[in-house]
Motif scaffolding. Structure first.
Motif, PDB file in Angstrom:
ATOM      1  N   UNK A 227       0.854  -1.178   0.000  1.00  0.00           N
ATOM      2  CA  UNK A 227       0.000   0.000   0.000  1.00  0.00           C
ATOM      3  C   UNK A 227       0.897   1.237   0.000  1.00  0.00           C
ATOM      4  N   UNK A 228       1.371   1.663  -1.169  1.00  0.00           N
ATOM      5  CA  UNK A 228       2.172   2.884  -1.215  1.00  0.00           C
ATOM      6  C   UNK A 228       1.288   4.115  -1.012  1.00  0.00           C
ATOM      7  N   UNK A 229       1.675   4.958  -0.077  1.00  0.00           N
ATOM      8  CA  UNK A 229       0.932   6.189   0.217  1.00  0.00           C
ATOM      9  C   UNK A 229       1.576   7.306  -0.575  1.00  0.00           C
ATOM     10  N   UNK A 263       6.183  -6.327  -5.995  1.00  0.00           N
ATOM     11  CA  UNK A 263       5.007  -6.747  -5.227  1.00  0.00           C
ATOM     12  C   UNK A 263       4.062  -7.554  -6.092  1.00  0.00           C
ATOM     13  N   UNK A 264       3.467  -8.570  -5.488  1.00  0.00           N
ATOM     14  CA  UNK A 264       2.488  -9.362  -6.219  1.00  0.00           C
ATOM     15  C   UNK A 264       1.237  -8.531  -6.479  1.00  0.00           C
ATOM     16  N   UNK A 265       0.907  -7.634  -5.532  1.00  0.00           N
ATOM     17  CA  UNK A 265      -0.227  -6.726  -5.715  1.00  0.00           C
ATOM     18  C   UNK A 265       0.099  -5.397  -5.046  1.00  0.00           C
ATOM     19  N   UNK A 266      -0.163  -4.303  -5.746  1.00  0.00           N
ATOM     20  CA  UNK A 266       0.126  -2.961  -5.245  1.00  0.00           C
ATOM     21  C   UNK A 266      -1.146  -2.122  -5.300  1.00  0.00           C
ATOM     22  N   UNK A 267      -1.438  -1.434  -4.184  1.00  0.00           N
ATOM     23  CA  UNK A 267      -2.644  -0.612  -4.085  1.00  0.00           C
ATOM     24  C   UNK A 267      -2.224   0.837  -3.811  1.00  0.00           C
ATOM     25  N   UNK A 268      -1.988   1.648  -4.853  1.00  0.00           N
ATOM     26  CA  UNK A 268      -1.628   3.051  -4.633  1.00  0.00           C
ATOM     27  C   UNK A 268      -2.739   3.760  -3.868  1.00  0.00           C
ATOM     28  N   UNK A 269      -2.369   4.558  -2.882  1.00  0.00           N
ATOM     29  CA  UNK A 269      -3.348   5.226  -2.026  1.00  0.00           C
ATOM     30  C   UNK A 269      -3.028   6.715  -1.972  1.00  0.00           C
ATOM     31  N   UNK A 270      -4.022   7.537  -2.266  1.00  0.00           N
ATOM     32  CA  UNK A 270      -3.814   8.981  -2.357  1.00  0.00           C
ATOM     33  C   UNK A 270      -3.469   9.591  -1.009  1.00  0.00           C
ATOM     34  N   UNK A 329      -2.492  -9.342 -16.068  1.00  0.00           N
ATOM     35  CA  UNK A 329      -1.761  -8.103 -16.355  1.00  0.00           C
ATOM     36  C   UNK A 329      -2.168  -6.967 -15.413  1.00  0.00           C
ATOM     37  N   UNK A 330      -2.721  -7.329 -14.255  1.00  0.00           N
ATOM     38  CA  UNK A 330      -3.257  -6.314 -13.335  1.00  0.00           C
ATOM     39  C   UNK A 330      -2.609  -6.443 -11.951  1.00  0.00           C
ATOM     40  N   UNK A 331      -1.377  -6.007 -11.842  1.00  0.00           N
ATOM     41  CA  UNK A 331      -0.672  -6.058 -10.557  1.00  0.00           C
ATOM     42  C   UNK A 331      -0.963  -4.829  -9.701  1.00  0.00           C
ATOM     43  N   UNK A 332      -1.739  -3.882 -10.248  1.00  0.00           N
ATOM     44  CA  UNK A 332      -2.133  -2.700  -9.489  1.00  0.00           C
ATOM     45  C   UNK A 332      -3.634  -2.715  -9.259  1.00  0.00           C
ATOM     46  N   UNK A 333      -4.026  -2.493  -8.019  1.00  0.00           N
ATOM     47  CA  UNK A 333      -5.444  -2.451  -7.659  1.00  0.00           C
ATOM     48  C   UNK A 333      -5.781  -1.083  -7.105  1.00  0.00           C
ATOM     49  N   UNK A 334      -7.086  -0.846  -6.891  1.00  0.00           N
ATOM     50  CA  UNK A 334      -7.531   0.425  -6.328  1.00  0.00           C
ATOM     51  C   UNK A 334      -8.386   0.165  -5.096  1.00  0.00           C
ATOM     52  N   UNK A 464     -16.104  -1.594   1.885  1.00  0.00           N
ATOM     53  CA  UNK A 464     -14.814  -1.323   1.257  1.00  0.00           C
ATOM     54  C   UNK A 464     -14.580  -2.311   0.131  1.00  0.00           C
ATOM     55  N   UNK A 465     -13.769  -1.903  -0.826  1.00  0.00           N
ATOM     56  CA  UNK A 465     -13.544  -2.742  -1.999  1.00  0.00           C
ATOM     57  C   UNK A 465     -12.127  -2.560  -2.519  1.00  0.00           C
ATOM     58  N   UNK A 466     -11.463  -3.678  -2.794  1.00  0.00           N
ATOM     59  CA  UNK A 466     -10.227  -3.672  -3.559  1.00  0.00           C
ATOM     60  C   UNK A 466     -10.572  -4.171  -4.948  1.00  0.00           C
TER      61      UNK A 466
END
Length: 532
Positions: A227-229, A263-270, A329-334, A464-466
């Motif tokens: 979870x990169x902030x 990372x296997x999964x990355x969730x960028x966070x504003x 092809x979706x290693x980034x989630x929201x 909440x949803x990823x």
């Protein structure tokens, strides 16, 4: 045991993490009549205090500048047998001591140490919060606390990639971080499933990147959920002539690219400074301080990953991430959600109040654009298309669940690409700020809680949803276009040691466009043709 090692790096990450662990602590049960839904061994490790008492402490490594720890070193750490030897026992010569004026403990910590009744404990928000440790409820072992030297006030290190790398290399060498603290946590695990990582990209992006490379090279190839902030400057409001703005945006772009590989999964966070007001916060009374905004982010991060910690769940970081990346092809989630959810919510309320905490293109007019797309269907590029989604509802009433199901039926995505989990309400420990301005929502949930069990903590319903969706392509377009602007203006030497030449910038832009193509319904050529 399916153990997870948690890592937090940076001030905002530790504010969020403190709320996160306070919530984890609230799941513990202390009577034979209660049974927790959570498997505590996944996130906590069992040890002994200096007095020999058994205790559970988070399996956590937290990094921050020394000045940001506040009074935690005196109020929240259990000593651990054979964990370290005091310097005074290693040095036989004369000792000269110089003491700084001690930081006064926060009133909330004073109440905790006095062992007041939880229901009578005053809220942490009654006194201004100075440090993330002011509202901490959890005890840690020494190797959890990784205090980095303070940076001089005159030195701006935000977005300084070379500085972050040098800081990690020096800190790792001086403290034997990987061979000491990290390895000890790993050796305590029976079936280690991976890392859950949260970091401030501006101040700890390069540091975290160096940590992950060292971790994979020396200890384990277990998957990482990140979870990169993001920084407080996003492409839409960045000035390419402002060196600080340019460095922060390019730093964030590099962090995303590198995490996509690590990372296997990355969730960028504003960053909260970039949030847009709207229907999502009409029931909230929040200021711009980290104490308030971090509580909202923590609620969504904790709830979205809640299935990883349930006793009944078969999920792991690997399976969890692979479902989000169902198409390969979706290693980034929201990250998106609604907090709080009223008992009498409707499908329309869910649609209007659902806020995306990962979309850098978010603006006050977005709600109008989405409604325009839904009701008139004139421009499908304004609509969000979901590839996969993992929804979690917490504490929904019967009518709220019916509203969710009705809303769900309006979505184009169906099983197996979407997984829904309905579970217990989100607990509100006394450390949680008083941010709810709609008293009807609060009183509704408090009355339901009181009728069931008056000794339990207050709780709140939330959703909440990823998910992976086409908005991710817009995010990478925004970064790629900003990088291209820097290339056109021949900006060089932005991130020393990494992004120095125009060729480095071009390679970064190409990498961002490649990631974009995995999410967009359009190819790059189609987009260029439409724009022309």
């Amino acid at each position: 045991m399916r153990e997870i090692l948690y890592v937090q790096a940076g001030t905002l990450a530790n504010y969020i993490g403190t709320h996160f662990w306070n919530t984890q602590e609230s799941y513990f049960t202390y009577s034979d009549d209660e049974e927790s839904l959570v498997d505590h061994d996944i996130s906590f490790r069992e040890g002994e205090t200096s007095k020999g008492d058994s205790t559970y402490c988070p399996r956590l490594i937290t990094f921050d500048r020394k000045a940001n720890f506040g009074t935690l070193a005196r109020t929240g750490i259990f000593s651990e047998k054979n964990d370290y030897i005091p310097d005074s026992q290693l040095w036989q010569g004369a000792i000269s001591e110089h003491e700084y004026k001690p930081i006064e403990p926060h009133a909330y910590q004073t109440h905790l140490q006095a062992d007041h009744n939880e229901l009578d404990l005053s809220s942490a928000s009654r006194e201004p919060v100075r440090y993330w440790s002011d509202f901490n409820r959890t005890f840690y072992i020494p190797r959890t606390m990784q205090m980095l030297p303070d940076v001089p006030d005159w030195q701006n290190t935000e977005g300084d990639w070379a500085f972050g790398q040098e800081t990690f290399e020096r800190f790792n060498e001086e403290t034997e971080l990987m061979e000491g603290s990290v390895r000890l946590f790993m050796e305590e695990c029976n079936s280690f499933q991976g890392l859950q990582w949260m970091m401030d990209t501006s101040t700890f992006g390069a540091f975290s990147h160096s940590f992950l490379i060292a971790f994979y090279d020396e200890l384990s190839r277990a998957p990482c959920l990140s979870f990169p902030l993001m920084g407080d400057v996003v492409p839409r409001n960045a000035n390419p002539e402002n060196t600080v703005h340019m460095r922060k945006v390019v730093n964030d772009a590099v962090c995303l690219r590198e995490l996509g590989n690590l990372s296997l999964s990355t969730v960028p966070t504003l960053n909260p400074a970039t949030w847009s007001p709207g229907a999502w916060n009409t029931n909230l009374r929040i200021d711009n301080g980290y104490y308030h905004t971090s509580s909202i982010l923590s609620a969504h991060i904790e709830s979205s990953t809640f299935p990883l910690r349930l006793k009944e769940s078969q999920d792991s970081i690997s399976s969890f991430s692979k479902h989000l990346n169902f198409h390969g092809s979706h290693r980034f989630s929201q990250l998106s959600g609604v907090f709080p959810v009223a008992c009498a919510t409707t499908p329309q309320h869910i649609s209007l109040q659902l806020y995306n905490f990962s979309s850098v293109t978010e603006d006050p007019l977005r709600v109008n654009r989405i409604l325009f797309a839904i009701y008139h269907s004139l421009n499908r590029r304004l609509q969000t298309t979901y590839h996969t989604r993992r929804d979690v509802t917490r504490g929904f009433s019967t009518s709220a669940l019916e509203a969710y199901e009705a809303w769900f039926r309006t979505q184009s995505i169906k099983e197996p690409f979407v997984i829904s989990k309905h579970t217990q309400a989100y607990p509100l420990p006394s450390s949680f700020p008083d941010i709810f301005c709609d008293e009807s929502i609060v009183s509704d949930h408090r009355s339901r809680m009181t009728r069931i069990d008056s000794t339990k903590l207050p709780s709140m319903s939330m959703f909440t949803s990823l998910n992976t969706n086409t908005d991710t392509s817009e995010m990478f377009v925004a970064y790629a276009n900003f990088i291209q602007t820097c290339i056109d203006r021949r900006k060089t030497g932005i991130l020393t040691g990494l992004i120095e030449t125009l060729d480095d910038m071009k390679e970064l832009a190409n990498d961002l466009w490649t990631i974009h193509d995995g999410y967009s319904e359009y190819s790059t050529d189609e987009l260029d043709a439409e724009e022309s």
